[in-house]
Motif scaffolding. Structure first.
Motif, PDB file in Angstrom:
ATOM      1  N   ARG A 282     -14.923   0.538   1.106  1.00  0.00           N
ATOM      2  CA  ARG A 282     -13.564   1.284   1.689  1.00  0.00           C
ATOM      3  C   ARG A 282     -13.075   0.547   2.684  1.00  0.00           C
ATOM      4  N   THR A 283     -13.723  -0.092   3.694  1.00  0.00           N
ATOM      5  CA  THR A 283     -12.823  -0.734   4.799  1.00  0.00           C
ATOM      6  C   THR A 283     -12.040  -1.854   4.376  1.00  0.00           C
ATOM      7  N   VAL A 284     -12.942  -2.869   3.625  1.00  0.00           N
ATOM      8  CA  VAL A 284     -12.081  -3.847   2.921  1.00  0.00           C
ATOM      9  C   VAL A 284     -10.914  -3.510   2.224  1.00  0.00           C
ATOM     10  N   VAL A 285     -10.933  -2.326   1.296  1.00  0.00           N
ATOM     11  CA  VAL A 285      -9.809  -1.960   0.608  1.00  0.00           C
ATOM     12  C   VAL A 285      -8.585  -1.461   1.548  1.00  0.00           C
ATOM     13  N   ARG A 286      -9.327  -0.966   2.650  1.00  0.00           N
ATOM     14  CA  ARG A 286      -7.944  -0.117   3.638  1.00  0.00           C
ATOM     15  C   ARG A 286      -7.422  -1.529   4.153  1.00  0.00           C
ATOM     16  N   ARG A 287      -8.037  -2.566   4.457  1.00  0.00           N
ATOM     17  CA  ARG A 287      -7.563  -3.826   4.960  1.00  0.00           C
ATOM     18  C   ARG A 287      -6.573  -4.664   3.884  1.00  0.00           C
ATOM     19  N   ALA A 288      -6.894  -4.435   2.653  1.00  0.00           N
ATOM     20  CA  ALA A 288      -6.184  -4.927   1.665  1.00  0.00           C
ATOM     21  C   ALA A 288      -4.914  -4.044   1.515  1.00  0.00           C
ATOM     22  N   GLU A 289      -4.990  -2.859   1.757  1.00  0.00           N
ATOM     23  CA  GLU A 289      -3.700  -2.091   1.700  1.00  0.00           C
ATOM     24  C   GLU A 289      -3.029  -2.475   2.906  1.00  0.00           C
ATOM     25  N   ARG A 290      -3.442  -2.758   4.328  1.00  0.00           N
ATOM     26  CA  ARG A 290      -2.534  -2.950   5.342  1.00  0.00           C
ATOM     27  C   ARG A 290      -1.857  -4.220   5.113  1.00  0.00           C
ATOM     28  N   GLU A 291      -2.625  -5.290   4.560  1.00  0.00           N
ATOM     29  CA  GLU A 291      -2.057  -6.393   4.274  1.00  0.00           C
ATOM     30  C   GLU A 291      -0.965  -6.639   3.090  1.00  0.00           C
ATOM     31  N   THR A 292      -0.959  -5.625   2.263  1.00  0.00           N
ATOM     32  CA  THR A 292      -0.083  -5.139   1.141  1.00  0.00           C
ATOM     33  C   THR A 292       1.171  -4.748   1.518  1.00  0.00           C
ATOM     34  N   VAL A 293       1.153  -3.827   2.513  1.00  0.00           N
ATOM     35  CA  VAL A 293       1.979  -3.306   3.320  1.00  0.00           C
ATOM     36  C   VAL A 293       2.646  -4.106   3.966  1.00  0.00           C
ATOM     37  N   ALA A 294       1.981  -5.238   4.741  1.00  0.00           N
ATOM     38  CA  ALA A 294       2.809  -6.256   5.516  1.00  0.00           C
ATOM     39  C   ALA A 294       3.515  -7.139   4.508  1.00  0.00           C
ATOM     40  N   LEU A 295       2.801  -7.364   3.203  1.00  0.00           N
ATOM     41  CA  LEU A 295       3.623  -8.074   2.385  1.00  0.00           C
ATOM     42  C   LEU A 295       5.042  -7.487   1.985  1.00  0.00           C
ATOM     43  N   SER A 296       4.820  -6.160   1.630  1.00  0.00           N
ATOM     44  CA  SER A 296       5.992  -5.480   1.321  1.00  0.00           C
ATOM     45  C   SER A 296       7.014  -5.399   2.427  1.00  0.00           C
TER      46      SER A 296
ATOM     47  N   PRO B 138       5.457   0.125  -5.172  1.00  0.00           N
ATOM     48  CA  PRO B 138       4.825   1.339  -4.645  1.00  0.00           C
ATOM     49  C   PRO B 138       3.425   1.422  -5.090  1.00  0.00           C
ATOM     50  N   GLU B 139       3.373   1.312  -6.510  1.00  0.00           N
ATOM     51  CA  GLU B 139       2.249   1.773  -7.074  1.00  0.00           C
ATOM     52  C   GLU B 139       0.856   0.818  -6.621  1.00  0.00           C
TER      53      GLU B 139
ATOM     54  N   VAL C  35       0.498  -0.284  -3.515  1.00  0.00           N
ATOM     55  CA  VAL C  35       0.089   0.373  -2.035  1.00  0.00           C
ATOM     56  C   VAL C  35      -0.615   1.578  -2.310  1.00  0.00           C
ATOM     57  N   ARG C  36      -0.090   2.397  -3.102  1.00  0.00           N
ATOM     58  CA  ARG C  36      -0.486   3.849  -3.575  1.00  0.00           C
ATOM     59  C   ARG C  36      -1.924   3.653  -4.112  1.00  0.00           C
ATOM     60  N   TYR C  37      -2.214   2.590  -5.234  1.00  0.00           N
ATOM     61  CA  TYR C  37      -3.321   2.645  -5.845  1.00  0.00           C
ATOM     62  C   TYR C  37      -4.710   2.138  -4.724  1.00  0.00           C
ATOM     63  N   LEU C  38      -4.173   1.447  -3.637  1.00  0.00           N
ATOM     64  CA  LEU C  38      -5.091   0.775  -2.658  1.00  0.00           C
ATOM     65  C   LEU C  38      -5.612   2.048  -1.893  1.00  0.00           C
ATOM     66  N   ASN C  39      -4.473   2.841  -1.568  1.00  0.00           N
ATOM     67  CA  ASN C  39      -4.753   4.066  -0.583  1.00  0.00           C
ATOM     68  C   ASN C  39      -5.551   4.960  -1.245  1.00  0.00           C
ATOM     69  N   ARG C  40      -5.454   5.364  -2.542  1.00  0.00           N
ATOM     70  CA  ARG C  40      -6.151   6.187  -3.214  1.00  0.00           C
ATOM     71  C   ARG C  40      -7.675   5.625  -3.380  1.00  0.00           C
ATOM     72  N   LEU C  41      -7.646   4.461  -3.613  1.00  0.00           N
ATOM     73  CA  LEU C  41      -8.804   3.853  -4.074  1.00  0.00           C
ATOM     74  C   LEU C  41      -9.794   3.867  -2.540  1.00  0.00           C
ATOM     75  N   SER C  42      -9.235   3.691  -1.392  1.00  0.00           N
ATOM     76  CA  SER C  42     -10.114   3.641  -0.147  1.00  0.00           C
ATOM     77  C   SER C  42     -10.654   5.283   0.059  1.00  0.00           C
ATOM     78  N   ASP C  43      -9.721   6.183  -0.277  1.00  0.00           N
ATOM     79  CA  ASP C  43     -10.177   7.517  -0.409  1.00  0.00           C
ATOM     80  C   ASP C  43     -11.343   7.700  -1.327  1.00  0.00           C
ATOM     81  N   LEU C  44     -11.287   7.270  -2.545  1.00  0.00           N
ATOM     82  CA  LEU C  44     -12.268   7.524  -3.557  1.00  0.00           C
ATOM     83  C   LEU C  44     -13.547   6.885  -2.917  1.00  0.00           C
ATOM     84  N   LEU C  45     -13.600   5.849  -2.264  1.00  0.00           N
ATOM     85  CA  LEU C  45     -14.730   4.977  -1.840  1.00  0.00           C
ATOM     86  C   LEU C  45     -15.560   5.641  -0.757  1.00  0.00           C
ATOM     87  N   PHE C  46     -14.495   6.416   0.002  1.00  0.00           N
ATOM     88  CA  PHE C  46     -15.097   7.423   0.903  1.00  0.00           C
ATOM     89  C   PHE C  46     -15.776   8.326   0.686  1.00  0.00           C
TER      90      PHE C  46
END
Length: 184
Positions: free
Chosen positions: A125-139, A146-147, A149-160
């Motif tokens: 979950r924490t690694v997916v959150r970091r991937a999300e932050r880094e993908t936002v930085a790329l954007s 946007p799909e 970023v949304r995918y990574l956001n939902r995936l971190s929620d799912l992993l929680f």
């Protein structure tokens, strides 16, 4: 499909650059490489979860997620490529709702733990959150759909949610943060 990798080392990256999926070369420290590299790392941490004892429905779901993360890594590695869809995000939301339905309402923060599989899921979950932050930085500097970023956001929620499910399934239970420990 023929041999995809006939030689593992190419020496083309020895100068600090790497090839993107479209054939262009960028620095290995570019924000794009960091983004898809962390997606790859997230996929590996999900592999660690799957190396634990997990229920079959969680195993099936996380195996499907691993394939989608590989697709997402390809999307991020090939500028302009599309691999993750709104339907992929919707499927994650449906799984989130399904697994969360039987969990008690959360009234306290949870510490990472609750048995080996749950702890590994928290790491993922924490690694997916970091991937999300880094993908936002790329954007912020290049086009990212946007799909992704949304995918990574939902995936971190799912992993929680899955970490909660796995903690309960293991018999260890969830580790609640004791915010009262310093009082008195």
């Amino acid at each position: 499909m023929g041999n995809r990798l006939s030689k593992i080392y190419t020496r083309t990256g020895d100068g600090g650059t790497t090839g993107l999926g479209d054939g262009s070369r960028v620095g290995k420290d570019s924000v794009r490489v960091t983004s898809y590299g962390t997606v790859d790392e997230a996929n590996s941490t999900i592999g660690l979860v799957l190396a634990s004892d997990v229920p079959d429905d969680v195993r099936d779901l996380l195996t499907a997620v691993q394939h989608q993360l590989f697709d997402l890594g390809g999307e991020l590695c090939i500028p302009g490529h599309a691999a993750i869809t709104d339907d992929d995000v919707t499927r994650l939301e449906q799984q989130l709702d399904r697994f969360n339905a039987d969990l008690p309402v959360l009234r306290e923060f949870i510490l990472p733990g609750g048995g080996e599989a749950a702890a590994r899921c928290h790491i993922a979950r924490t690694v997916v959150r970091r991937a999300e932050r880094e993908t936002v930085a790329l954007s912020r500097v290049e086009t990212v759909r946007p799909e992704a970023v949304r995918y990574l956001n939902r995936l971190s929620d799912l992993l929680f949610v899955l970490a909660r499910v796995l903690a309960r399934a293991s018999g260890h239970g969830e580790v609640l943060w004791n915010h009262e420990r310093r009082k008195g």
